[in-house]
Design a protein around this motif. Structure first.
Motif, short mmCIF file in Angstrom:
data_model
loop_
_atom_site.label_atom_id
_atom_site.label_comp_id
_atom_site.label_asym_id
_atom_site.label_seq_id
_atom_site.Cartn_x
_atom_site.Cartn_y
_atom_site.Cartn_z
N ASP A 35 58.10 -0.57 11.65
CA ASP A 35 58.96 0.24 10.79
C ASP A 35 58.10 1.11 9.87
OD1 ASP A 35 58.25 -1.25 8.37
OD2 ASP A 35 59.58 -2.82 9.09
N GLY A 36 58.77 1.96 9.10
CA GLY A 36 58.05 2.93 8.28
C GLY A 36 57.19 2.30 7.21
N GLU A 37 57.72 1.30 6.50
CA GLU A 37 56.96 0.65 5.44
C GLU A 37 55.71 -0.03 5.99
OE1 GLU A 37 60.18 0.36 5.86
OE2 GLU A 37 61.25 0.66 3.96
N GLU A 38 55.89 -0.72 7.11
CA GLU A 38 54.75 -1.39 7.75
C GLU A 38 53.72 -0.37 8.23
OE1 GLU A 38 53.88 -4.60 11.38
OE2 GLU A 38 55.91 -3.84 11.04
N ILE A 57 63.86 5.17 13.46
CA ILE A 57 63.65 3.77 13.08
C ILE A 57 64.88 3.36 12.28
CG2 ILE A 57 62.19 2.16 11.80
CD1 ILE A 57 59.86 4.09 12.26
N PRO A 58 65.74 2.47 12.84
CA PRO A 58 67.05 2.21 12.25
C PRO A 58 67.02 1.56 10.87
CG PRO A 58 66.59 0.70 14.06
CD PRO A 58 65.53 1.73 14.09
N SER A 59 66.01 0.76 10.57
CA SER A 59 65.98 0.09 9.27
C SER A 59 64.77 0.58 8.46
CB SER A 59 65.89 -1.43 9.45
OG SER A 59 64.74 -1.79 10.18
N GLY A 60 64.98 0.73 7.15
CA GLY A 60 63.87 1.15 6.29
C GLY A 60 63.59 2.64 6.42
N LEU A 61 62.32 3.00 6.21
CA LEU A 61 61.92 4.40 6.26
C LEU A 61 61.94 4.92 7.70
CD1 LEU A 61 58.84 4.52 3.84
CD2 LEU A 61 61.21 5.11 3.34
N ASP A 62 62.46 6.13 7.89
CA ASP A 62 62.42 6.75 9.21
C ASP A 62 61.04 7.34 9.46
OD1 ASP A 62 62.51 9.92 8.71
OD2 ASP A 62 63.74 8.91 7.20
N LEU A 82 56.89 10.73 18.40
CA LEU A 82 57.43 10.36 19.71
C LEU A 82 58.93 10.17 19.57
CD1 LEU A 82 54.88 7.71 21.07
CD2 LEU A 82 55.18 10.07 21.83
N THR A 83 59.71 10.80 20.45
CA THR A 83 61.16 10.76 20.29
C THR A 83 61.87 11.06 21.60
OG1 THR A 83 63.01 11.80 19.10
CG2 THR A 83 61.12 13.19 19.61
N MET A 84 63.16 10.73 21.63
CA MET A 84 64.01 11.15 22.75
C MET A 84 64.75 12.44 22.40
SD MET A 84 63.46 9.04 25.14
CE MET A 84 64.74 9.58 26.26
N HIS A 85 64.61 12.91 21.16
CA HIS A 85 65.36 14.08 20.68
C HIS A 85 64.62 15.38 20.96
CE1 HIS A 85 68.23 11.48 18.67
NE2 HIS A 85 67.23 10.84 18.09
N ASN A 86 65.31 16.31 21.63
CA ASN A 86 64.73 17.62 21.89
C ASN A 86 65.52 18.73 21.20
OD1 ASN A 86 62.77 19.26 23.04
ND2 ASN A 86 63.96 19.66 24.89
N GLU A 87 66.38 18.34 20.23
CA GLU A 87 67.19 19.33 19.53
C GLU A 87 66.35 20.09 18.51
OE1 GLU A 87 69.73 16.01 20.98
OE2 GLU A 87 67.98 16.10 19.67
N MET A 88 66.76 21.33 18.26
CA MET A 88 66.00 22.21 17.39
C MET A 88 65.89 21.66 15.97
SD MET A 88 64.37 24.97 17.95
CE MET A 88 63.41 26.13 16.99
N VAL A 89 66.92 20.98 15.51
CA VAL A 89 66.90 20.46 14.13
C VAL A 89 65.76 19.47 13.94
CG1 VAL A 89 68.59 18.63 14.62
CG2 VAL A 89 68.30 19.48 12.28
#
Length: 213
Positions: A35-38, A57-62, A82-89
């Motif tokens: 997760d983000g904190e770790e 990352i569903p819990s904590g920091l994204d 690294l992501t599955m998202h290819n949207e412009m946003v």
């Protein structure tokens, strides 16, 4: 040796990346986090050259927030999202926080290695279906013009353009003038740093504009 750290909330994905990268003699995995904190603590402890950072990352920091904090603490570390998202946003957000790379999780293993090498050598690596020249322009414009998200009407114009409608046909369908359609297209091209119709169509297809209703 390139010191790499892996951040993903799924253990199996982390282990898969670790096994993949261990096959390269010039890469050393120095840490992993769930997760983000770790990730922030692990980066401070291991001082990696490259971090492979999951965005969702569903819990904590994204991943975006963790990346900003890590880069604030260590100006030399480089982050590949690294992501599955290819949207412009998402792509624009990555550029806004100055992430060094952006790679889809379904990319080939060889491309991940190529991304690591490129970023390690000081280059940006965004594999998002957009021309590299356009990505570079977006980096140059960040902070100056963040209005890259299209309005609803502009999205309609993009969708109809992909479907092959002429300016006249778009005008009739949207109950606006041809001149207004032309103005919308000019604004879209400027916002997205596109040069021609083919790049506009490529952008629309990459970001699922055909699914708009």
């Amino acid at each position: 040796m390139i010191k790499v750290m892996i951040v993903d909330d799924h253990v199996l994905i982390r282990k898969g990346l670790l096994l993949l990268l261990q096959s390269y003699s010039d890469i050393e995995i120095v840490g992993e986090a769930g997760d983000g904190e770790e990730a922030i603590l692990c980066a401070e402890r291991t001082n990696p050259d490259i971090i492979l950072m999951d965005i969702s990352i569903p819990s904590g920091l994204d991943g975006f927030t963790a990346t900003q904090e890590i880069m604030k603490q260590n100006g030399s570390v480089k982050v590949i999202l690294l992501t599955m998202h290819n949207e412009m946003v998402y792509i624009q957000k990555a550029i806004d926080i100055n992430a060094h790379g952006y790679l889809l999780k379904n990319s080939q293993g060889g491309e991940l290695y190529q991304a690591i090498k490129s970023v390690y050598n000081g280059k940006k690596y965004y594999s998002v279906g957009l021309p590299q020249e356009q990505i570079e322009k977006m980096f140059k414009r960040k902070g100056k013009d963040k209005s890259c998200i299209l309005t609803i009407r502009e999205q309609e114009v993009v969708r109809l353009t992909i479907l092959g409608y002429t300016n006249m046909q778009i005008a009739v369908k949207l109950l606006i003038s041809v001149k207004t359609v032309e103005n919308h297209k000019a604004n879209i091209m400027q916002k997205l740093n596109l040069k021609n119709k083919s790049e506009l169509i490529q952008y629309g297809l990459s970001n699922n504009y055909l699914e708009l209703v």
